[in-house]
Design a protein around this motif. Structure first.
Motif, PDB file in Angstrom:
ATOM      1  N   ASP A  59     -25.384   0.624  25.863  1.00 48.46           N
ATOM      2  CA  ASP A  59     -24.031   1.483  25.736  1.00 48.46           C
ATOM      3  C   ASP A  59     -23.936   2.449  24.832  1.00 48.46           C
ATOM      4  O   ASP A  59     -24.997   2.664  24.366  1.00 48.46           O
ATOM      5  N   GLU A  69     -21.885  -3.527  25.502  1.00 42.42           N
ATOM      6  CA  GLU A  69     -20.308  -3.824  25.726  1.00 42.42           C
ATOM      7  C   GLU A  69     -19.662  -2.493  25.625  1.00 42.42           C
ATOM      8  O   GLU A  69     -19.706  -1.878  24.768  1.00 42.42           O
ATOM      9  N   THR A 122     -12.318  -9.417  31.801  1.00 45.70           N
ATOM     10  CA  THR A 122     -13.989  -9.012  31.225  1.00 45.70           C
ATOM     11  C   THR A 122     -14.557  -9.120  32.532  1.00 45.70           C
ATOM     12  O   THR A 122     -14.593 -10.000  33.243  1.00 45.70           O
ATOM     13  N   SER A 137     -24.520  -7.882  30.408  1.00 47.20           N
ATOM     14  CA  SER A 137     -23.761  -6.778  29.678  1.00 47.20           C
ATOM     15  C   SER A 137     -22.076  -7.022  30.208  1.00 47.20           C
ATOM     16  O   SER A 137     -21.764  -7.251  31.327  1.00 47.20           O
ATOM     17  N   ARG A 138     -21.155  -6.336  29.395  1.00 46.47           N
ATOM     18  CA  ARG A 138     -19.870  -6.456  29.576  1.00 46.47           C
ATOM     19  C   ARG A 138     -18.934  -5.350  29.519  1.00 46.47           C
ATOM     20  O   ARG A 138     -19.363  -4.372  28.711  1.00 46.47           O
TER      21      ARG A 138
END
Length: 142
Positions: A59, A69, A122, A137-138
């Motif tokens: 990220d 994230e 999410t 991964s979010r």
């Protein structure tokens, strides 16, 4: 006599003049090489970009894989840019109720994928090619 010398010299002068500068418009110049591809960076049109390295989603803050994230507002776009050598995917594994799943298919070096997310919640994604190491991964959509 002078006239005769001039007439005799004239063909030589013309021959030298004809051999003049070869940098004129008739001289073919080789094409310059194409510019290199742009360096990895933001995905055009994306509000945030996640890099896909070999064996890691990264990220913008340096979070990797399960720690990667990003947070966006509803209706914004997340982009991924592949900066590694191995082929990968961006494949959703969990999405909020009412949201569409996404899958980039296989992407290679300097290719991009992006998705616009409108349903708050999410989203979790992984690489379907490497699910045991590139997972969790979010994206949080507010």
């Amino acid at each position: 006599m002078r006239r005769r010398e001039f007439v005799v010299a004239l063909p030589g002068i013309l021959a030298v003049a004809a051999c003049g500068d070869s940098s004129g418009p008739d001289t073919a110049q080789p094409e310059p090489p194409p510019p290199p591809p742009p360096p990895p960076g933001a995905v055009p049109g994306a509000n945030v970009t996640v890099n896909i390295e070999d064996n890691a989603f990264v990220d913008p803050n340096g979070g990797r894989n399960g720690d990667a994230e990003v947070t966006i507002a509803s209706g914004e776009t997340v982009g991924w840019r592949h900066v590694g050598a191995n082929p990968h995917t961006v494949t959703s594994t969990e999405v909020p109720s009412g949201a569409m799943a996404f899958d980039s298919g296989t992407i290679g070096y300097n290719e991009t994928f992006q998705v616009r997310l409108s349903v708050p919640g999410t989203y979790v994604y992984h690489c379907a090619t490497h699910p045991s190491i590139m997972l969790g991964s979010r994206i949080i959509v507010t």
